[in-house]
Design a protein around this motif. Structure first.
Motif, PDB file in Angstrom:
ATOM      1  N   THR A   3      16.290  12.671  33.173  1.00 43.43           N
ATOM      2  CA  THR A   3      16.554  13.639  32.119  1.00 43.43           C
ATOM      3  C   THR A   3      18.058  13.820  31.951  1.00 43.43           C
ATOM      4  O   THR A   3      18.766  14.027  32.943  1.00 43.43           O
ATOM      5  CB  THR A   3      15.903  14.988  32.454  1.00 43.43           C
ATOM      6  OG1 THR A   3      14.509  14.792  32.669  1.00 43.43           O
ATOM      7  CG2 THR A   3      16.112  15.985  31.329  1.00 43.43           C
ATOM      8  N   LYS A   6      22.280  18.582  30.549  1.00 41.64           N
ATOM      9  CA  LYS A   6      22.592  19.366  29.359  1.00 41.64           C
ATOM     10  C   LYS A   6      23.920  20.101  29.486  1.00 41.64           C
ATOM     11  O   LYS A   6      24.581  20.363  28.478  1.00 41.64           O
ATOM     12  CB  LYS A   6      21.471  20.368  29.092  1.00 41.64           C
ATOM     13  CG  LYS A   6      20.140  19.698  28.737  1.00 41.64           C
ATOM     14  CD  LYS A   6      19.078  20.747  28.419  1.00 41.64           C
ATOM     15  CE  LYS A   6      17.774  20.079  28.020  1.00 41.64           C
ATOM     16  NZ  LYS A   6      16.716  21.055  27.708  1.00 41.64           N
ATOM     17  N   LYS A   7      24.306  20.477  30.661  1.00 42.20           N
ATOM     18  CA  LYS A   7      25.554  21.210  30.841  1.00 42.20           C
ATOM     19  C   LYS A   7      26.657  20.236  31.228  1.00 42.20           C
ATOM     20  O   LYS A   7      26.559  19.590  32.282  1.00 42.20           O
ATOM     21  CB  LYS A   7      25.396  22.294  31.900  1.00 42.20           C
ATOM     22  CG  LYS A   7      24.461  23.417  31.494  1.00 42.20           C
ATOM     23  CD  LYS A   7      24.425  24.498  32.566  1.00 42.20           C
ATOM     24  CE  LYS A   7      23.524  25.644  32.140  1.00 42.20           C
ATOM     25  NZ  LYS A   7      23.495  26.740  33.151  1.00 42.20           N
ATOM     26  N   TRP A   8      27.661  20.168  30.417  1.00 45.51           N
ATOM     27  CA  TRP A   8      28.787  19.287  30.696  1.00 45.51           C
ATOM     28  C   TRP A   8      30.027  19.849  30.002  1.00 45.51           C
ATOM     29  O   TRP A   8      29.934  20.696  29.112  1.00 45.51           O
ATOM     30  CB  TRP A   8      28.509  17.864  30.203  1.00 45.51           C
ATOM     31  CG  TRP A   8      28.108  17.781  28.733  1.00 45.51           C
ATOM     32  CD1 TRP A   8      26.862  17.879  28.230  1.00 45.51           C
ATOM     33  CD2 TRP A   8      28.989  17.623  27.616  1.00 45.51           C
ATOM     34  NE1 TRP A   8      26.861  17.793  26.867  1.00 45.51           N
ATOM     35  CE2 TRP A   8      28.173  17.617  26.464  1.00 45.51           C
ATOM     36  CE3 TRP A   8      30.365  17.471  27.480  1.00 45.51           C
ATOM     37  CZ2 TRP A   8      28.685  17.482  25.171  1.00 45.51           C
ATOM     38  CZ3 TRP A   8      30.860  17.317  26.190  1.00 45.51           C
ATOM     39  CH2 TRP A   8      30.030  17.334  25.071  1.00 45.51           C
ATOM     40  N   TYR A  38      24.341  12.114  29.761  1.00 44.70           N
ATOM     41  CA  TYR A  38      24.571  13.422  29.116  1.00 44.70           C
ATOM     42  C   TYR A  38      23.910  13.545  27.743  1.00 44.70           C
ATOM     43  O   TYR A  38      23.999  14.600  27.115  1.00 44.70           O
ATOM     44  CB  TYR A  38      26.074  13.663  28.960  1.00 44.70           C
ATOM     45  CG  TYR A  38      26.798  13.779  30.287  1.00 44.70           C
ATOM     46  CD1 TYR A  38      26.746  14.962  31.022  1.00 44.70           C
ATOM     47  CD2 TYR A  38      27.516  12.710  30.809  1.00 44.70           C
ATOM     48  CE1 TYR A  38      27.401  15.064  32.245  1.00 44.70           C
ATOM     49  CE2 TYR A  38      28.168  12.801  32.029  1.00 44.70           C
ATOM     50  CZ  TYR A  38      28.110  13.985  32.739  1.00 44.70           C
ATOM     51  OH  TYR A  38      28.741  14.084  33.944  1.00 44.70           O
ATOM     52  N   GLY A  39      23.301  12.500  27.271  1.00 42.82           N
ATOM     53  CA  GLY A  39      22.671  12.555  25.958  1.00 42.82           C
ATOM     54  C   GLY A  39      23.561  11.961  24.862  1.00 42.82           C
ATOM     55  O   GLY A  39      24.770  11.807  25.042  1.00 42.82           O
ATOM     56  N   ALA A  42      26.865  13.856  23.497  1.00 39.78           N
ATOM     57  CA  ALA A  42      28.006  14.182  24.347  1.00 39.78           C
ATOM     58  C   ALA A  42      29.306  13.649  23.759  1.00 39.78           C
ATOM     59  O   ALA A  42      30.122  14.420  23.233  1.00 39.78           O
ATOM     60  CB  ALA A  42      27.769  13.628  25.759  1.00 39.78           C
TER      61      ALA A  42
END
Length: 341
Positions: A3, A6-8, A38-39, A42
């Motif tokens: 997964t 989400k927090k970066w 990070y998706g 990002a």
């Protein structure tokens, strides 16, 4: 597949880019790994490539570069002052030239010039002749005489013998405008095109576009001499086609004017006519002056090269030519008939 985190933060991701780039990883592979961790939202591909370029140029800082003190908009007091100085030095300077000189956008210069400073670019007013200082002084003196004459006749001042006209002082008269007759000449054409302003019409945004074809005034023209007062036209003297007035021809006009005054303005000849006309050659010639002295009429002075002080241009010929605009006459008699009506 793991997964995405989400927090970066920007600094953490930039540090990862720096680490991978230092190990020799290609920018495309770096972007792929960041997107997996990070998706997709990002760091975009372009941002990763940009940071790789900076790191390749020797940059080691991960933080943002300090911003300059320059304001977000160049519409500031300093630029406004510079624009105003440039315009005052050269009133014909263009927006583009100001923008190039100050190295600011044209849109900013346009905003400063029109909205902040309130400038509007207009064409110079055309004047028939450049007046000398003597001409200007004469305009002021004659205008003051006429104003004092008006005040005298209306009881505003207890003055006598104000101003000097041809042959002596102004006459004492308590009814200046009742006795005043203005005379002037103008050309009238058999074909007078309608002006652009007179052809203007109201329309909706969806209305069809109106078209106006350019039409030249006809070469055939006649000169009309008009004498009028506060009550209306007294005499309309029309010369034959193509002829203009001269001193000899103008000397015969007072005879016709005198005969026209008798039935139209009873008692005016007895009270004394005050004639106002400009100082065109037919009016100021010695022959004309000698002829007018026979009648004992008072001639109001008129400054040289001052058509703006001739009331006929504003109150008579302007409406007349607007009335004739768009009309075409086949013969002289048709034009004369329209003028007399």
């Amino acid at each position: 597949m793991a997964t995405p985190i989400k927090k970066w933060s920007k600094l953490k991701v930039r540090a990862i880019v720096y680490f991978l780039f230092s190990k020799g990883t290609k920018p495309s592979e770096i972007h792929k790994q960041i997107a997996e961790t990070y998706g997709e939202g990002a760091f975009s591909r372009s941002i990763v490539y940009q940071w790789c370029t900076w790191f390749g140029e020797g940059r080691t800082s991960l933080g943002d570069e300090p911003k300059s003190d320059r304001p977000k908009t160049s519409t500031n007091e300093e630029n406004t002052t510079c624009v105003d100085k440039l315009i005052r030095c050269d009133r014909r300077m263009k927006i583009r030239e100001i923008a190039l000189k100050l190295e600011i956008p044209k849109s900013t210069v346009h905003e400063i010039v029109h909205d902040t400073l309130g400038y509007r670019k207009v064409s110079a007013r055309w004047v028939p002749k450049m007046l000398t200082e003597d001409h200007k002084l004469q305009r002021v003196e004659i205008s003051q005489r006429l104003l004092q004459r008006y005040q005298q006749d209306n009881g505003d001042e207890d003055t006598t013998h104000i101003g000097v006209g041809p042959g002596g002082y102004f006459q004492a008269n308590n009814n200046l405008f009742d006795n005043l007759i203005t005379g002037y000449e103008t050309w009238v054409h058999l074909n007078t095109p309608e002006t652009k302003r007179d052809s203007m019409t109201w329309k909706h945004p969806s209305s069809p576009v109106t078209k106006k074809f350019k039409v030249q005034r006809s070469a055939a023209k006649m000169m009309a001499a008009v004498f009028w007062d506060a009550k209306g036209v007294i005499l309309l003297d029309i010369l034959p086609l193509g002829q203009c007035i001269n001193a000899a021809r103008y000397c015969s006009t007072p005879d016709r004017l005198k005969e026209a005054i008798r039935p139209k303005r009873p008692g005016l000849l007895r009270r004394g006519v005050v004639l106002q006309h400009d100082n065109a050659t037919p009016h100021s010639a010695n022959l004309t002056q000698q002829w007018l002295q026979r009648y004992g009429w008072e001639i109001l002075p008129h400054p040289a090269h001052s058509p703006d002080l001739a009331p006929s241009d504003f109150h008579l010929f302007g409406p007349l030519k607007r009335h004739l605009g768009g009309m075409a006459f086949e013969t002289e008699d048709d034009l004369i008939s329209e003028l007399r009506n």
